[in-house]
Design an enzyme around this catalytic site. Structure first.
Site, PDB file in Angstrom:
ATOM      1  N   LYS A  11       1.072  -1.202   0.065  1.00 37.49           N
ATOM      2  CA  LYS A  11       0.140   0.010   0.050  1.00 37.49           C
ATOM      3  C   LYS A  11       0.870   1.419   0.151  1.00 37.49           C
ATOM      4  O   LYS A  11       2.020   1.342   0.350  1.00 37.49           O
ATOM      5  CB  LYS A  11      -0.839   0.014   1.322  1.00 37.49           C
ATOM      6  N   TYR A  51     -12.049  -2.179  -3.694  1.00 39.74           N
ATOM      7  CA  TYR A  51     -12.858  -2.565  -2.605  1.00 39.74           C
ATOM      8  C   TYR A  51     -14.144  -2.207  -2.371  1.00 39.74           C
ATOM      9  O   TYR A  51     -14.883  -1.863  -1.549  1.00 39.74           O
ATOM     10  CB  TYR A  51     -12.242  -1.499  -1.676  1.00 39.74           C
ATOM     11  N   PHE A  59     -15.711   3.130   6.809  1.00 42.30           N
ATOM     12  CA  PHE A  59     -14.339   3.383   6.392  1.00 42.30           C
ATOM     13  C   PHE A  59     -14.084   3.323   5.067  1.00 42.30           C
ATOM     14  O   PHE A  59     -12.981   3.725   4.541  1.00 42.30           O
ATOM     15  CB  PHE A  59     -13.419   2.442   7.271  1.00 42.30           C
ATOM     16  N   ARG A  87      -1.360 -14.186   4.012  1.00 37.96           N
ATOM     17  CA  ARG A  87      -2.439 -13.747   5.049  1.00 37.96           C
ATOM     18  C   ARG A  87      -1.451 -13.814   6.321  1.00 37.96           C
ATOM     19  O   ARG A  87      -1.439 -13.026   7.299  1.00 37.96           O
ATOM     20  CB  ARG A  87      -3.637 -14.394   5.238  1.00 37.96           C
ATOM     21  N   THR A  93      -5.216  -6.902  10.604  1.00 38.16           N
ATOM     22  CA  THR A  93      -5.683  -5.670   9.828  1.00 38.16           C
ATOM     23  C   THR A  93      -5.270  -4.634  10.889  1.00 38.16           C
ATOM     24  O   THR A  93      -4.517  -3.673   9.933  1.00 38.16           O
ATOM     25  CB  THR A  93      -7.045  -5.784   9.634  1.00 38.16           C
ATOM     26  N   ARG A 104       2.774  -6.359   8.848  1.00 34.27           N
ATOM     27  CA  ARG A 104       2.010  -5.132   9.599  1.00 34.27           C
ATOM     28  C   ARG A 104       2.498  -4.863  10.917  1.00 34.27           C
ATOM     29  O   ARG A 104       2.624  -3.428  11.363  1.00 34.27           O
ATOM     30  CB  ARG A 104       0.471  -5.643   9.687  1.00 34.27           C
ATOM     31  N   ASN A 114      -2.080   0.456   6.856  1.00 34.91           N
ATOM     32  CA  ASN A 114      -1.514  -1.058   7.265  1.00 34.91           C
ATOM     33  C   ASN A 114      -0.651  -1.838   6.306  1.00 34.91           C
ATOM     34  O   ASN A 114      -0.631  -2.986   6.260  1.00 34.91           O
ATOM     35  CB  ASN A 114      -2.666  -1.665   7.680  1.00 34.91           C
ATOM     36  N   HIS A 117      -2.232  -5.270   1.484  1.00 34.54           N
ATOM     37  CA  HIS A 117      -3.369  -5.921   1.221  1.00 34.54           C
ATOM     38  C   HIS A 117      -3.046  -7.468   0.766  1.00 34.54           C
ATOM     39  O   HIS A 117      -2.121  -7.621   0.102  1.00 34.54           O
ATOM     40  CB  HIS A 117      -4.042  -5.422   0.072  1.00 34.54           C
TER      41      HIS A 117
HETATM   42  P1  RTP Z   1      -7.167  -5.796   3.093  1.00 35.61           P
HETATM   43  O1  RTP Z   1      -8.277  -6.269   2.542  1.00 35.61           O
HETATM   44  O2  RTP Z   1      -6.618  -4.368   2.808  1.00 35.61           O
HETATM   45  O3  RTP Z   1      -6.071  -6.861   2.647  1.00 35.61           O
HETATM   46  O4  RTP Z   1      -7.244  -6.066   4.693  1.00 35.61           O
HETATM   47  P2  RTP Z   1      -7.948  -7.054   5.522  1.00 35.61           P
HETATM   48  O5  RTP Z   1      -8.578  -7.941   4.682  1.00 35.61           O
HETATM   49  O6  RTP Z   1      -7.232  -7.264   6.847  1.00 35.61           O
HETATM   50  O7  RTP Z   1      -9.340  -5.959   6.160  1.00 35.61           O
HETATM   51  P3  RTP Z   1     -10.625  -5.854   5.488  1.00 35.61           P
HETATM   52  O8  RTP Z   1     -11.556  -6.151   6.405  1.00 35.61           O
HETATM   53  O9  RTP Z   1     -10.586  -6.515   4.275  1.00 35.61           O
HETATM   54  O10 RTP Z   1     -10.724  -4.244   5.409  1.00 35.61           O
HETATM   55  C1  RTP Z   1     -10.038  -3.749   4.224  1.00 35.61           C
HETATM   56  C2  RTP Z   1      -9.288  -2.451   4.769  1.00 35.61           C
HETATM   57  O11 RTP Z   1     -10.156  -1.470   5.277  1.00 35.61           O
HETATM   58  C3  RTP Z   1      -9.509  -0.723   6.253  1.00 35.61           C
HETATM   59  N1  RTP Z   1     -10.438  -1.053   7.678  1.00 35.61           N
HETATM   60  N2  RTP Z   1     -10.588   0.105   8.514  1.00 35.61           N
HETATM   61  N3  RTP Z   1     -11.583   1.700  10.576  1.00 35.61           N
HETATM   62  C4  RTP Z   1     -11.810   0.385  10.582  1.00 35.61           C
HETATM   63  O12 RTP Z   1     -12.533  -0.244  11.399  1.00 35.61           O
HETATM   64  C5  RTP Z   1     -11.265  -0.582   9.234  1.00 35.61           C
HETATM   65  N4  RTP Z   1     -11.608  -1.875   9.177  1.00 35.61           N
HETATM   66  C6  RTP Z   1     -10.965  -2.051   8.038  1.00 35.61           C
HETATM   67  C7  RTP Z   1      -8.084  -1.371   6.671  1.00 35.61           C
HETATM   68  O13 RTP Z   1      -7.168  -0.532   5.963  1.00 35.61           O
HETATM   69  C8  RTP Z   1      -7.974  -2.677   6.024  1.00 35.61           C
HETATM   70  O14 RTP Z   1      -6.956  -3.164   5.427  1.00 35.61           O
HETATM   71 MG    MG Z   2      -9.695  -7.609   3.222  1.00 35.31          MG
END
Ligand code: RTP
Ligand code: MG
Length: 141
Positions: A11, A51, A59, A87, A93, A104, A114, A117
């Site tokens: 990112k 996304y 968010f 992962r 996350t 991370r 973070n 992805h």
């Molecule tokens: P990614 O898709 O980026 O690999 O991350 P992830 O699976 O670990 O998390 P995901 O639930 O898919 O969320 C995508 C991205 O959104 C942001 N986020 N912010 N403020 C919040 O509660 C929140 N929750 C998620 C994070 O940047 C996350 O990587």
């Molecule tokens: Mg995700």
């Protein structure tokens, strides 16, 4: 275990910190091979499309703004159990909850910035790889 291909994005925060190579080293040490790659500054439409699954989440706007704040490094990673291996390398996350030694924990600042992805299922991996790469741009190991 099967050989899989998954999508990874380094990112804007991590690209700006100049740690692409350090993160690639994590992939290689874990047995993942880069089979497609491009450095790209996403358009708003590209980030929103990528996304789209999160578009009703509170968010979403912050996530899109962050993802277009600078270039990202996009790669397809191939190896045994690649989706889950990646992962596990990434960590939780929220970097404050990420296990020691994960990408991370070591390179991310916040839940928004973070560092990486990674696809969260094989089905999504196929969709996400096709979102950024033509089939002719992905090289089988
Ligand atoms: P990614 O898709 O980026 O690999 O991350 P992830 O699976 O670990 O998390 P995901 O639930 O898919 O969320 C995508 C991205 O959104 C942001 N986020 N912010 N403020 C919040 O509660 C929140 N929750 C998620 C994070 O940047 C996350 O990587
Ligand atoms: Mg995700």
């Amino acid at each position: 275990m099967a050989v899989e291909t998954t999508l990874s994005i380094i990112k804007p925060d991590a690209v700006a910190k100049n740690v692409i190579g350090k993160i690639y080293d994590r992939f290689e040490t874990a047995g993942l091979k880069v089979v497609a790659a491009k450095l790209k500054h996403l358009t708003r439409a590209e980030a929103e499309g990528f996304y789209a699954v999160h578009k009703e989440r509170p968010f979403f706007n912050a996530l899109v703004e962050f993802m277009i704040s600078g270039p990202v490094m996009i790669q397809a990673l191939q190896g045994e159990n690649a989706m889950q291996v990646n992962r596990d390398l990434m960590g939780a996350t929220n970097p404050k909850e990420a296990a020691a030694g994960t990408i991370r924990a070591d390179f991310a600042e916040s839940i928004d910035a973070n560092a990486v992805h990674g696809s969260d299922s094989l089905e999504n991996a196929a969709i996400e790889i096709a979102y950024f790469f033509d089939a002719s741009e992905v090289y089988a190991a």
